[in-house]
Design a protein around this motif. Structure first.
Motif, PDB file in Angstrom:
ATOM      1  N   SER A 111      -2.495   1.959  -4.443  1.00  0.00           N
ATOM      2  CA  SER A 111      -1.984   3.323  -4.346  1.00  0.00           C
ATOM      3  C   SER A 111      -3.143   4.293  -4.248  1.00  0.00           C
ATOM      4  O   SER A 111      -4.161   4.135  -4.928  1.00  0.00           O
ATOM      5  N   LEU A 112      -2.971   5.297  -3.388  1.00  0.00           N
ATOM      6  CA  LEU A 112      -4.059   6.251  -3.174  1.00  0.00           C
ATOM      7  C   LEU A 112      -3.492   7.648  -2.959  1.00  0.00           C
ATOM      8  O   LEU A 112      -2.494   7.825  -2.249  1.00  0.00           O
ATOM      9  N   LEU A 113      -4.158   8.615  -3.578  1.00  0.00           N
ATOM     10  CA  LEU A 113      -3.921  10.037  -3.316  1.00  0.00           C
ATOM     11  C   LEU A 113      -4.989  10.525  -2.352  1.00  0.00           C
ATOM     12  O   LEU A 113      -6.177  10.248  -2.541  1.00  0.00           O
ATOM     13  N   ILE A 123       0.853  -1.190   0.000  1.00  0.00           N
ATOM     14  CA  ILE A 123       0.000   0.000   0.000  1.00  0.00           C
ATOM     15  C   ILE A 123       0.888   1.238   0.000  1.00  0.00           C
ATOM     16  O   ILE A 123       1.879   1.294   0.735  1.00  0.00           O
ATOM     17  N   VAL A 124       0.512   2.231  -0.822  1.00  0.00           N
ATOM     18  CA  VAL A 124       1.164   3.545  -0.809  1.00  0.00           C
ATOM     19  C   VAL A 124       0.058   4.600  -0.725  1.00  0.00           C
ATOM     20  O   VAL A 124      -0.884   4.574  -1.529  1.00  0.00           O
ATOM     21  N   VAL A 125       0.155   5.507   0.240  1.00  0.00           N
ATOM     22  CA  VAL A 125      -0.800   6.622   0.331  1.00  0.00           C
ATOM     23  C   VAL A 125      -0.006   7.924   0.374  1.00  0.00           C
ATOM     24  O   VAL A 125       0.945   8.063   1.153  1.00  0.00           O
ATOM     25  N   ASP A 126      -0.417   8.863  -0.481  1.00  0.00           N
ATOM     26  CA  ASP A 126       0.307  10.107  -0.694  1.00  0.00           C
ATOM     27  C   ASP A 126      -0.613  11.277  -0.317  1.00  0.00           C
ATOM     28  O   ASP A 126      -1.701  11.408  -0.890  1.00  0.00           O
ATOM     29  N   TYR A 127      -0.185  12.098   0.651  1.00  0.00           N
ATOM     30  CA  TYR A 127      -1.050  13.131   1.244  1.00  0.00           C
ATOM     31  C   TYR A 127      -0.712  14.512   0.711  1.00  0.00           C
ATOM     32  O   TYR A 127       0.433  14.963   0.814  1.00  0.00           O
ATOM     33  N   ALA A 151       2.908  10.189  -8.305  1.00  0.00           N
ATOM     34  CA  ALA A 151       3.122   9.070  -7.373  1.00  0.00           C
ATOM     35  C   ALA A 151       1.938   8.116  -7.355  1.00  0.00           C
ATOM     36  O   ALA A 151       2.110   6.891  -7.365  1.00  0.00           O
ATOM     37  N   ARG A 152       0.739   8.646  -7.304  1.00  0.00           N
ATOM     38  CA  ARG A 152      -0.479   7.805  -7.295  1.00  0.00           C
ATOM     39  C   ARG A 152      -0.467   6.814  -8.451  1.00  0.00           C
ATOM     40  O   ARG A 152      -0.818   5.636  -8.272  1.00  0.00           O
ATOM     41  N   ASN A 153      -0.073   7.261  -9.621  1.00  0.00           N
ATOM     42  CA  ASN A 153      -0.004   6.371 -10.783  1.00  0.00           C
ATOM     43  C   ASN A 153       1.250   5.500 -10.754  1.00  0.00           C
ATOM     44  O   ASN A 153       1.196   4.299 -11.037  1.00  0.00           O
ATOM     45  N   ALA A 154       2.379   6.112 -10.414  1.00  0.00           N
ATOM     46  CA  ALA A 154       3.651   5.394 -10.493  1.00  0.00           C
ATOM     47  C   ALA A 154       3.654   4.154  -9.612  1.00  0.00           C
ATOM     48  O   ALA A 154       4.071   3.061 -10.037  1.00  0.00           O
ATOM     49  N   TYR A 155       3.169   4.318  -8.365  1.00  0.00           N
ATOM     50  CA  TYR A 155       3.253   3.172  -7.456  1.00  0.00           C
ATOM     51  C   TYR A 155       2.144   2.161  -7.742  1.00  0.00           C
ATOM     52  O   TYR A 155       2.278   0.987  -7.384  1.00  0.00           O
ATOM     53  N   GLY A 156       1.101   2.610  -8.432  1.00  0.00           N
ATOM     54  CA  GLY A 156       0.133   1.650  -8.969  1.00  0.00           C
ATOM     55  C   GLY A 156       0.727   0.854 -10.121  1.00  0.00           C
ATOM     56  O   GLY A 156       0.535  -0.362 -10.230  1.00  0.00           O
ATOM     57  N   ALA A 207     -12.221  16.817   1.566  1.00  0.00           N
ATOM     58  CA  ALA A 207     -11.114  15.969   1.116  1.00  0.00           C
ATOM     59  C   ALA A 207     -11.529  15.268  -0.179  1.00  0.00           C
ATOM     60  O   ALA A 207     -12.711  15.016  -0.402  1.00  0.00           O
ATOM     61  N   SER A 208     -10.535  14.975  -1.004  1.00  0.00           N
ATOM     62  CA  SER A 208     -10.772  14.219  -2.232  1.00  0.00           C
ATOM     63  C   SER A 208      -9.723  13.126  -2.334  1.00  0.00           C
ATOM     64  O   SER A 208      -8.594  13.288  -1.848  1.00  0.00           O
ATOM     65  N   ILE A 209     -10.109  12.025  -2.958  1.00  0.00           N
ATOM     66  CA  ILE A 209      -9.203  10.876  -3.048  1.00  0.00           C
ATOM     67  C   ILE A 209      -9.263  10.296  -4.462  1.00  0.00           C
ATOM     68  O   ILE A 209     -10.257  10.459  -5.177  1.00  0.00           O
ATOM     69  N   LEU A 210      -8.189   9.618  -4.851  1.00  0.00           N
ATOM     70  CA  LEU A 210      -8.182   8.955  -6.158  1.00  0.00           C
ATOM     71  C   LEU A 210      -7.146   7.843  -6.169  1.00  0.00           C
ATOM     72  O   LEU A 210      -6.079   7.961  -5.567  1.00  0.00           O
TER      73      LEU A 210
END
Ligand code: ZN
Length: 355
Positions: free
Chosen positions: A288-290, A208-212, A277-282, A228-231
């Motif tokens: 992966s989540l933003l 799992i990668v989460v980027d804030y 990052a959201r795309n790269a680590y996916g 808040a928004s997430i993707l």
């Protein structure tokens, strides 16, 4: 139901620490998990970290946590910025499932950093059966304030007067959240902060990668303000398995942020570029989540920090009990789209749509 139970557990945890009154805990009609209830009953020290900490304040807070956790929170450095500042890593847990949280890639988007420091305290300092259980299942790496040169300038970019080309502010620096492209050899990557995170990913291969991050201010169709928004990954280069995992993680975060933190959560309208990052680590295979916290007025700062803090705890618990992987990924489609920008928001807050 499992995710609701987990959310209740996080709510119970918060009730003893960063005070929150949760309607979920009050109305679920189910006793909170006794393990998690017992886990997090110690209050986070009020003076642990300011909302917008300097690199020195980050260093001091992490050192305090490392000491007070008797070393269960381990500190390291994964690289140096162009000005020689350490890119700080804090790690808690010993379990086989690796997680990676990243905060403040954009130096002017600070609130994920105090959230991460509080989460490290909560996970690392108290010592209960729940903590022993959680830390035996997951290992959480946190890159705390990934862009300290940008943080001291309150600027989006890193500091590199030689920067030029796409995704830069010429003469100022690079947008480090466009330089995680896993197709680029790391040695050819011009951004030391991004290189460090890519190398950390290669060394740990987190599930799992989460980027804030932080965004401007937006109104939802029902009139409420988005907080808040997430993707999840949207690059066509990400495998369907990784996208599905990211969508499950998004639903887990949506539930926790909505029902525990009381956030108004939408889907973030992000792009497909593989350097994000959201795309790269996916693309590399992680869930992966933003997470984007809206840049709300000052009196909502604590609320915003708490939203990210809840996200971090809920993600950790959902990884430890594996409930994330049982979520129906189709539920991600029900996360509402973000509405229009609030026109009277201060100009400096109406930032470009760029995570
Ligand atoms: Zn950002």
């Amino acid at each position: 139901m499992r995710s609701k139970l987990a959310a209740v557990a996080v709510a119970a945890a918060l009730a003893g620490g960063v005070v929150v009154a949760s309607p979920v805990a009050a109305t679920a009609g189910t006793a909170p998990s006794p393990v998690a209830t017992a886990a997090l009953t110690s209050a986070i020290p009020a003076n642990l970290v300011p909302a917008r900490p300097s690199p020195q304040e980050v260093r001091r807070a992490l050192a305090r946590i490392a000491r007070d956790s008797d070393g269960r929170v381990r500190l390291g450095t994964i690289g140096r910025t162009n000005e020689g500042r350490p890119i700080r890593l804090a790690t808690v847990g010993y379990g086989p499932t690796r997680l990676l949280y990243v905060t403040q890639q954009h130096g002017d988007e600070p609130l994920g950093t105090p959230a991460a420091i509080r989460a490290l305290w909560t996970l690392g300092v108290p010592r209960t059966a729940w903590h022993r259980w959680l830390l035996s299942r997951v290992t959480i790496d946190v890159v705390v304030q990934a862009n300290p040169d940008g943080a001291v300038r309150n600027q989006r970019y890193n500091h590199d007067p030689d920067a030029s080309g796409p995704y830069t502010e010429p003469g100022v620096g690079y947008d480090m959240n466009r330089f995680h492209n896993p197709l680029t050899p790391v040695a050819d990557n011009p951004v030391p902060e991004s290189r460090a995170i890519l190398r950390l990913w290669r060394a740990t291969e987190p599930r799992i990668v989460v980027d804030y991050h932080m965004q401007g201010r937006y109104r939802q169709p029902d009139g409420r303000e988005t907080t808040a928004s997430i993707l999840w990954p949207t690059s066509p280069l990400a495998s369907s398995a990784a996208v599905t995992a990211g969508r499950r993680l998004a639903v887990r975060n949506y539930d926790a942020m909505t029902y525990v933190a009381r956030a108004n959560v939408t889907r973030y309208p992000g792009g497909d570029y593989e350097g994000i990052a959201r795309n790269a680590y996916g693309i590399l295979g992680s869930a992966s989540l933003l997470v984007e916290l809206s840049d709300l007025p000052e009196d909502r700062t604590e609320f915003q920090i708490r939203t990210a803090y809840v996200s971090m705890l809920a993600t950790a618990q959902g990884a430890a009990d594996r409930s994330i992987w049982r979520i129906d990924p189709a539920r991600a489609d029900a996360i509402p789209e973000r509405g229009p920008a609030i026109p009277d928001a201060p100009a400096e807050l109406a930032r470009a749509d760029a995570a």
